[in-house]
Design an enzyme around this catalytic site. Structure first.
Site, PDB file in Angstrom:
ATOM      1  N   ASP A   6       9.611  -3.960 -16.666  1.00  0.00           N
ATOM      2  CA  ASP A   6      10.346  -3.226 -16.442  1.00  0.00           C
ATOM      3  C   ASP A   6      11.643  -4.291 -15.900  1.00  0.00           C
ATOM      4  O   ASP A   6      11.273  -5.527 -15.709  1.00  0.00           O
ATOM      5  CB  ASP A   6      10.234  -2.047 -15.666  1.00  0.00           C
ATOM      6  CG  ASP A   6      11.405  -1.269 -14.928  1.00  0.00           C
ATOM      7  OD1 ASP A   6      12.188  -0.647 -16.242  1.00  0.00           O
ATOM      8  OD2 ASP A   6      11.261  -0.109 -14.709  1.00  0.00           O
ATOM      9  N   ASN A  33       8.679   7.291 -23.012  1.00  0.00           N
ATOM     10  CA  ASN A  33      10.190   6.891 -23.622  1.00  0.00           C
ATOM     11  C   ASN A  33      10.921   6.852 -24.902  1.00  0.00           C
ATOM     12  O   ASN A  33      11.411   6.620 -25.804  1.00  0.00           O
ATOM     13  CB  ASN A  33       9.599   5.112 -23.929  1.00  0.00           C
ATOM     14  CG  ASN A  33       9.843   4.416 -22.190  1.00  0.00           C
ATOM     15  OD1 ASN A  33       9.155   3.446 -22.186  1.00  0.00           O
ATOM     16  ND2 ASN A  33      10.381   4.561 -21.163  1.00  0.00           N
TER      17      ASN A  33
HETATM   18  C1  IPE Z   1       8.158   1.878 -17.601  1.00  0.00           C
HETATM   19  O1  IPE Z   1       9.170   1.929 -17.381  1.00  0.00           O
HETATM   20  C2  IPE Z   1       7.288   2.280 -18.730  1.00  0.00           C
HETATM   21  C3  IPE Z   1       7.400   0.070 -19.606  1.00  0.00           C
HETATM   22  C4  IPE Z   1       7.972  -0.540 -18.883  1.00  0.00           C
HETATM   23  C5  IPE Z   1       7.484   0.401 -21.276  1.00  0.00           C
HETATM   24  P1  IPE Z   1      10.053   2.650 -17.147  1.00  0.00           P
HETATM   25  O2  IPE Z   1      11.576   1.974 -17.423  1.00  0.00           O
HETATM   26  O3  IPE Z   1       9.747   3.786 -18.557  1.00  0.00           O
HETATM   27  O4  IPE Z   1       9.585   3.275 -16.143  1.00  0.00           O
HETATM   28  P2  IPE Z   1      10.807   4.441 -15.364  1.00  0.00           P
HETATM   29  O5  IPE Z   1      11.374   5.802 -16.300  1.00  0.00           O
HETATM   30  O6  IPE Z   1      12.060   3.873 -14.407  1.00  0.00           O
HETATM   31  O7  IPE Z   1       9.612   5.112 -13.704  1.00  0.00           O
HETATM   32  C1  IPE Z   2      11.782  -1.470 -19.611  1.00  0.00           C
HETATM   33  O1  IPE Z   2      12.458  -2.013 -19.701  1.00  0.00           O
HETATM   34  C2  IPE Z   2      11.227  -2.082 -21.111  1.00  0.00           C
HETATM   35  C3  IPE Z   2      10.610  -0.511 -21.873  1.00  0.00           C
HETATM   36  C4  IPE Z   2      10.755   0.981 -20.841  1.00  0.00           C
HETATM   37  C5  IPE Z   2      10.691  -0.541 -23.213  1.00  0.00           C
HETATM   38  P1  IPE Z   2      14.179  -0.556 -19.645  1.00  0.00           P
HETATM   39  O2  IPE Z   2      14.264  -0.425 -21.074  1.00  0.00           O
HETATM   40  O3  IPE Z   2      13.538  -0.231 -18.980  1.00  0.00           O
HETATM   41  O4  IPE Z   2      14.710  -1.426 -18.717  1.00  0.00           O
HETATM   42  P2  IPE Z   2      16.013  -0.783 -17.273  1.00  0.00           P
HETATM   43  O5  IPE Z   2      14.877  -0.006 -16.659  1.00  0.00           O
HETATM   44  O6  IPE Z   2      17.203   0.641 -17.780  1.00  0.00           O
HETATM   45  O7  IPE Z   2      16.636  -1.618 -16.800  1.00  0.00           O
HETATM   46 MG    MG Z   3      12.780   0.734 -16.677  1.00  0.00          MG
END
Ligand code: IPE
Ligand code: IPE
Ligand code: MG
Length: 252
Positions: free
Chosen positions: A17, A65
Site C-alpha cells: 500500500d 479496488n
Molecule cells: C489494499 O489497499 C489493497 C491492495 C494493496 C491491493 P487499499 O489501498 O485498497 O486499502 P484501503 O482502501 O486503504 O483500506
Molecule cells: C496500493 O497503493 C496499490 C493498490 C491498491 C492497487 P494505493 O494505490 O492504495 O496507494 P494509496 O494508498 O492511495 O497511497
Molecule cells: Mg491504498
C-alpha cells in the site's frame, strides 16, 4: 511451538500500500507510484528467494479496488499485463511457481493470455511459490468456498457432520498454501482491508510507515527480524511454547 528467535518462516504475505501517496508527495500522477511499486515487487521477490522463503503472497488488486476511477484501473491492468510479460523469464529461471488467489476470470481479456501462459509455464515448480492476489477479497473468498462446499454436499460428496477447519480450508483460494507466518502492510495504515482474514488467524502482523515503492530490502529484512523476536503461542501459555519438551514429558 517456536521459542523466541527461532520462529520458522515459510510464508510472508504483503499488503503493498501507499503507491498513490508516494507519487502525490512528489507531485507525480498516482500511476507513477504504481509503476514504481511494480518495480519494487521485483526486488522483494529477489529477497524472498535469497532467504529461501517458500511462499510470498502479494495483494495486487482487491475486489473493492474496482471502485477506483476507470483510468486508474486501466493503468493497473496495463501494469499487470506488462509485469506478467516481462517477468515470466525470471520466474522460470528462478523456478518460482506462480499462483493466483481471487477471481482472475473477471479481469480484462488482455490480462488473461499472459496470465495463463505464466501459470502454465511455472506450474511444475515445487520449491517456491509466488501467490498474487488479483481481484481478491476475503469475504468473496468465503462466499465462493461456501458455495462450492454446498454444491459438494448437494452432490453427496460431502457430509456436513464431518466438517472441520482442515477440511473446509481446501475450499478457499489458498488451498495447499500454508497460512502466512507474517503479514506486512506498508504505508502506515493499521488495517487488513479484507485480505486473508481466515488465513491470518494466527499470523504475526507488521505495519510499516514506509510507502510501498520505497519498501526495500532493508525494510523487508527488518520486518522479518521483528517476526523472529516474537513469541507465537497459538492459544497456549508462554511456558508451554518456551519449553515444549518439558510439557510434552509432563503431559505424557
Ligand atoms: C489494499 O489497499 C489493497 C491492495 C494493496 C491491493 P487499499 O489501498 O485498497 O486499502 P484501503 O482502501 O486503504 O483500506
Ligand atoms: C496500493 O497503493 C496499490 C493498490 C491498491 C492497487 P494505493 O494505490 O492504495 O496507494 P494509496 O494508498 O492511495 O497511497
Ligand atoms: Mg491504498
Amino acid at each position: 511451538m517456536s521459542p523466541k528467535g527461532h520462529n520458522r518462516l515459510r510464508h510472508v504475505a504483503i499488503i503493498m500500500d501507499g503507491n498513490g501517496r508516494w507519487a502525490r508527495q512528489r507531485g507525480l500522477p498516482r500511476i507513477e507510484g504504481h509503476r514504481r511499486g511494480v518495480e519494487n515487487v521485483r526486488q522483494i521477490i529477489q529477497v524472498a528467494r535469497e532467504i529461501e522463503l517458500e511462499h510470498l503472497t502479494l495483494f495486487a488488486f482487491s475486489v473493492e479496488n474496482w471502485q477506483r476511477p476507470p483510468d486508474e484501473i486501466a493503468s493497473l491492468m496495463d501494469l499487470l499485463e506488462l509485469f506478467l510479460k516481462r517477468n515470466i523469464k525470471d520466474l522460470i529461471k528462478n523456478e518460482v511457481r506462480l499462483n493466483v488467489i481471487g477471481r482472475p476470470e473477471e479481469l480484462p481479456d488482455r490480462v488473461q493470455k499472459p496470465l495463463h501462459k505464466a501459470l502454465e509455464q511455472t506450474a511444475h515448480f515445487t520449491e517456491r511459490q509466488l501467490n498474487v492476489a488479483l481481484n481478491y477479497g476475503s469475504r468473496t473468498e468465503v462466499l465462493d468456498a461456501v458455495r462450492a462446499y454446498a454444491e459438494a454436499v448437494r452432490e453427496g460428496k460431502e457430509d456436513p457432520r464431518n466438517l472441520d477447519w482442515p477440511h473446509f480450508e481446501n475450499y478457499l483460494y489458498t488451498r495447499g498454501v500454508p497460512d502466512p507466518d507474517l503479514l506486512i502492510r506498508t504505508s502506515g495504515e493499521s488495517r487488513i482491508s479484507n485480505f486473508l482474514l481466515m488465513q491470518c488467524a494466527y499470523s504475526e502482523l507488521f505495519f510499516s510507515p514506509v510507502f510501498w515503492p520505497e519498501f526495500g530490502r532493508e525494510h523487508f529484512l527488518k520486518a522479518i527480524e521483528s517476526y523472529q523476536q516474537r513469541e507465537r503461542r497459538f492459544g497456549k501459555t508462554g511456558e508451554q511454547v518456551q519449553h515444549p519438551t518439558d510439557h510434552a514429558i509432563a503431559n505424557s
